[in-house]
Design a protein around this motif. Sequence first.
Motif, short mmCIF file in Angstrom:
data_model
loop_
_atom_site.label_atom_id
_atom_site.label_comp_id
_atom_site.label_asym_id
_atom_site.label_seq_id
_atom_site.Cartn_x
_atom_site.Cartn_y
_atom_site.Cartn_z
N VAL A 1 -6.46 2.33 -0.25
CA VAL A 1 -5.83 0.37 0.22
C VAL A 1 -6.09 -0.66 -0.41
O VAL A 1 -7.20 -0.22 -1.58
CB VAL A 1 -6.42 0.98 1.59
N SER B 1 -1.30 1.38 1.51
CA SER B 1 -1.57 1.22 2.74
C SER B 1 -2.36 -0.54 2.52
O SER B 1 -2.72 -0.28 1.47
CB SER B 1 -2.82 1.53 4.01
N ARG C 1 -4.81 8.13 -1.35
CA ARG C 1 -4.72 7.25 -0.24
C ARG C 1 -5.58 6.30 -0.76
O ARG C 1 -7.13 6.08 -0.82
CB ARG C 1 -5.12 7.74 1.26
#
Length: 208
Positions: A23, A52, A21
Amino acid sequence: AEDKMWEIVSEIKGIRKSKLRIVSYSSMSRNILTDIIKRVKKEYPHIEISLSVADDVTGWIEQNKADMVFADSLSFGQNKWIPLLEDEFCVIAPKGYFGNKTTIARDELYRYPFIFTEGFKIESYFDSNRFKELTTFYSEDDLSIINMVKDGFGVSVIPRLVIKGAEEQVDILKLEPKLTRKMGVAYDVNRIKELGLLKFIKGLDITA
């Protein structure tokens, strides 16, 4: 040796379709992350990447919302991080606004309508009380400030990474004295070890 041990443990555990993940600021995702993600996909095809984009990335690792954060060093808190580049702030103005000037001093900017962008954390560089006219602007979209300047609302100071790709829309001037921000990647050490990515992350260090 420790890195290798974690890689072996990861294989034993059968971590083959794990998710990484990430960002990032939109400017970094546009200009830096593409090549990095391509490298991860090539070297670690078993890892699925979730990306993200956010204006405020503070606390994403602590809140278990991300494993890696690409941003400026002021957003990293106590997390381990690796420097990637130094991003210089530039003055942007409507086309022809400052004639043939290529450099402008901070004190000179106080005489013009100025668009202040909260997200770039440059409050300490300026004395906001000295501006002739000040507009405070906040947006999740970095490119919005460029459009405001292009349309004649005033001048502003933003990082060069944000301007990249929009150079034809506004005039770009060098700011004196120089103002920069340190850009890098912060990461969750244990999660990165589990994924066997620690060696890869350390290889991103341009200061090594």
